[in-house]
Design an enzyme around this catalytic site. Sequence first.
Site, mmCIF file in Angstrom:
data_model
loop_
_atom_site.group_PDB
_atom_site.id
_atom_site.type_symbol
_atom_site.label_atom_id
_atom_site.label_comp_id
_atom_site.label_asym_id
_atom_site.label_seq_id
_atom_site.Cartn_x
_atom_site.Cartn_y
_atom_site.Cartn_z
ATOM 1 N N PHE A 1 0.973 -1.033 -0.077
ATOM 2 C CA PHE A 1 -0.188 0.012 -0.012
ATOM 3 C C PHE A 1 0.936 1.392 -0.034
ATOM 4 O O PHE A 1 1.661 1.631 1.156
ATOM 5 C CB PHE A 1 -0.875 0.233 1.169
ATOM 6 C CG PHE A 1 -1.866 1.320 1.032
ATOM 7 C CD1 PHE A 1 -3.175 1.113 0.453
ATOM 8 C CD2 PHE A 1 -1.626 2.467 1.772
ATOM 9 C CE1 PHE A 1 -3.944 2.415 0.281
ATOM 10 C CE2 PHE A 1 -2.131 3.597 1.671
ATOM 11 C CZ PHE A 1 -3.517 3.452 0.989
ATOM 12 N N ASP B 1 9.927 3.045 1.298
ATOM 13 C CA ASP B 1 8.617 3.723 1.577
ATOM 14 C C ASP B 1 8.612 3.658 3.233
ATOM 15 O O ASP B 1 8.087 2.797 3.840
ATOM 16 C CB ASP B 1 7.525 3.164 1.038
ATOM 17 C CG ASP B 1 6.086 3.893 1.252
ATOM 18 O OD1 ASP B 1 6.094 4.813 2.150
ATOM 19 O OD2 ASP B 1 5.097 3.808 0.472
ATOM 20 N N LYS C 1 3.688 11.606 6.412
ATOM 21 C CA LYS C 1 2.851 11.605 7.779
ATOM 22 C C LYS C 1 3.383 12.030 8.826
ATOM 23 O O LYS C 1 3.521 13.551 9.108
ATOM 24 C CB LYS C 1 2.715 9.845 8.033
ATOM 25 C CG LYS C 1 1.673 9.053 7.009
ATOM 26 C CD LYS C 1 1.283 7.696 7.409
ATOM 27 C CE LYS C 1 0.504 7.045 6.661
ATOM 28 N NZ LYS C 1 -0.882 8.064 5.867
#
Length: 396
Positions: free
Chosen positions: A141, A226, A255
């Site tokens: 994801f 990532d 984030k």
Amino acid sequence: MTVSAELRTLSDEHAAHTYHPLPVVIATAEGVWVHDADGRRFLDMLSAYSAVNFGHRNPRLVARAKEQLDRVTLVSRAFDHDQFGPFAAELTALCRKDMMLPMNSGAEGVETAIKTARKWGYEVKGVPAGQANVIVFAGNFHGRTTTIISFSDDPEAHEHYGPYTPGFRTVPYGDIDALRAAVDGSTVAVLIEPIQGEAGVNVPPPGFLRAVRELCTEANVLMIDDEIQAGLGRAGTTFAADHEGVVPDVYILGKALGGGIMPVSAVVADQDVLGVFKPGQHGSTFGGNPLACAIGREVVTILKEGTYQKNSAELGAYMHERLAGFPGVSYVSGRGLWAGLHLDRKARPVSERLMELGVLAKETHETTIRLAPPLSITREELDWALERVERALAEH
């Protein structure tokens, strides 16, 4: 009707139903605690999917944001500003790299990394035009843009959005032999989550990240890490890849880089990779804006101190040990203050019961609950939450 119920009605009627939220409406927050619009208190065990690693309204980050709000918030990259250079220098030093490219959302960071890898492949590695391929992993994801969902194997993220962007190959997560077989002369990058969050907080087999690093070096392929959800303290280290002593060619950060205040992301690499870009070839109106950079600088300062990483490592080990003995738990995955609670039953009723007991957590993939409290949580607060997790599992 309660205030929360009225507000939920407005959301249901006027917002696209792209989420299935728990029936709670947050109005205020501080540290690990949030209050809904009716004044009920909850302990946040999700941290906005790791965007709030340092706690809601972290005083240092809020103070830094307020200070910058009184000075300048946006000039675009058409001009430089006094926060940009220092942020770039401090973030690249944290990553042991020498160049960064700022964006806003995590998905923008992933898209930027893909563009970087392809451009590097054509201009540096010498891949024939239009032939570059990027290898990804099953269960990944990386975001929800059209390109990113093109290589997702989650039906809800992938189906009915074609035609899809070509140029990606998928191999099983943790399978180094399958990865080696997929690499060819036109491979420009391996895009990997060091821990797969959406898939259930899946940790790869020991040594896998090191093996990926070695393979990428041998094949002249970029290792793109990532760390958007797994990094910046969440796994008990600054970067999740640090658990295996791995330094990738490219970091994607997001984030928590914005401290739970601003969407801030960045691609960080050395000059021989990011140097492929020339003026006008990539950019963002808001990427690297003064407010984002000011907050990001304080985030980097906090991470350099190591306090949150230490708390995540120590309390995370304690949390994992306790969770493993809870009723109905098939197994627990994850690292640090990040756990996938894999159940022998549907997870949604457990999440809803937890909410009733004052703990906010969220299910993923039907039978897994993700637990990821702010890294500022204390032992006492964690015990308070875990007691309720155990109770909810016993009742369902």
